[in-house]
Design an enzyme around this catalytic site. Structure first.
Site, short mmCIF file in Angstrom:
data_model
loop_
_atom_site.label_atom_id
_atom_site.label_comp_id
_atom_site.label_asym_id
_atom_site.label_seq_id
_atom_site.Cartn_x
_atom_site.Cartn_y
_atom_site.Cartn_z
N LYS A 1 13.52 7.04 -73.57
CA LYS A 1 13.99 7.00 -72.18
C LYS A 1 13.50 8.24 -71.42
O LYS A 1 13.95 8.53 -70.33
CB LYS A 1 15.53 6.97 -72.13
CG LYS A 1 16.16 5.71 -72.65
CD LYS A 1 17.60 5.57 -72.16
CE LYS A 1 18.56 6.49 -72.84
NZ LYS A 1 19.97 6.21 -72.48
N LYS B 1 14.35 11.12 -71.96
CA LYS B 1 15.52 11.99 -71.77
C LYS B 1 15.60 12.93 -72.96
O LYS B 1 15.37 12.51 -74.09
CB LYS B 1 16.80 11.14 -71.74
CG LYS B 1 17.22 10.68 -70.38
CD LYS B 1 18.64 10.10 -70.43
CE LYS B 1 19.21 9.97 -69.04
NZ LYS B 1 20.59 9.51 -69.02
N1 C2G Z 1 27.36 7.03 -64.69
C1 C2G Z 1 28.21 6.84 -63.60
N2 C2G Z 1 28.29 7.81 -62.66
C2 C2G Z 1 27.57 8.95 -62.77
C3 C2G Z 1 26.72 9.15 -63.88
C4 C2G Z 1 26.63 8.16 -64.84
O1 C2G Z 1 28.88 5.79 -63.49
N3 C2G Z 1 27.68 9.90 -61.79
C5 C2G Z 1 27.28 5.95 -65.69
C6 C2G Z 1 25.89 5.34 -65.79
O2 C2G Z 1 25.70 4.38 -64.77
C7 C2G Z 1 25.94 4.70 -67.18
C8 C2G Z 1 26.86 5.66 -67.95
O3 C2G Z 1 27.55 6.46 -66.98
O4 C2G Z 1 26.56 3.41 -67.12
C9 C2G Z 1 26.09 6.56 -68.88
O5 C2G Z 1 25.13 7.27 -68.12
P1 C2G Z 1 23.87 7.92 -68.89
O6 C2G Z 1 24.37 8.70 -70.06
O7 C2G Z 1 22.99 8.57 -67.89
O8 C2G Z 1 23.18 6.61 -69.48
P2 C2G Z 1 21.71 6.04 -69.18
O9 C2G Z 1 20.69 7.08 -69.43
O10 C2G Z 1 21.78 5.37 -67.87
O11 C2G Z 1 21.57 5.00 -70.41
O12 C2G Z 1 20.49 0.90 -72.44
C10 C2G Z 1 21.11 1.51 -71.33
C11 C2G Z 1 20.88 3.00 -71.35
O13 C2G Z 1 21.19 3.57 -72.61
C12 C2G Z 1 21.76 3.66 -70.28
#
Ligand code: C2G
Length: 132
Positions: free
Chosen positions: A44, A46
């Site tokens: 990703k 990340k």
């Molecule tokens: N999130 C949120 N509000 C934020 C930050 C994050 O609602 N201010 C939510 C994201 O939308 C996600 C969850 O928290 O549903 C986890 O965010 P991340 O750890 O950034 O996950 P991500 O990199 O989007 O990974 O297969 C799907 C991926 O693994 C999602």
């Protein structure tokens, strides 16, 4: 028992993460979090501050979370939904539409993100503070 699943990296845990976990749990009685492994994070583009083991331990301490499983690939979601007997899939709406292929297998819900907070913002703000 109505089972919910959500996916993510959940690094540097913040209120946006807690909001989505709390709201996801409201859709059922059991919440599984599929937590991105360090290897999958690389896919990703990340790099998380905390290791998978530490992010897992932190998530398991949250009252809304019932189970944490590893997320290792983009294409494990259908298998996960079937293997874990999931009724509802929940993600933040930055993913709106991206997981609609799950609709034949479970309810698909995108919830509004929490505004003004993100792991990236935390890292950026800390860098600014430390480097003036
Ligand atoms: N999130 C949120 N509000 C934020 C930050 C994050 O609602 N201010 C939510 C994201 O939308 C996600 C969850 O928290 O549903 C986890 O965010 P991340 O750890 O950034 O996950 P991500 O990199 O989007 O990974 O297969 C799907 C991926 O693994 C999602």
């Amino acid at each position: 028992m109505k089972k919910v699943i959500t996916y993510g990296t959940f690094d540097l845990l913040h209120s946006g993460h807690i909001n989505i976990l709390r709201r996801a749990k409201e859709y059922g009685d059991h919440l599984t979090v599929a937590l991105s492994t360090d290897e999958f994070n690389a896919l990703k583009n990340k790099k998380s501050y905390h290791s998978y083991e530490n992010r897992k331990m932190i998530l398991e301490a949250i009252r809304y979370v019932d189970e944490v499983i590893p997320e290792q690939t983009w294409d494990q979601k259908i298998t996960d939904v079937q293997a874990h007997d999931i009724d509802v899939f929940v993600m933040g709406d930055d993913w709106e539409g991206k997981f609609d292929f799950l609709k034949p297998y479970c309810e698909v819900i995108y919830l509004p993100r929490t505004i003004g907070i993100s792991t990236t913002k935390i890292k950026h703000d800390l860098n600014q503070k430390n480097h003036g």
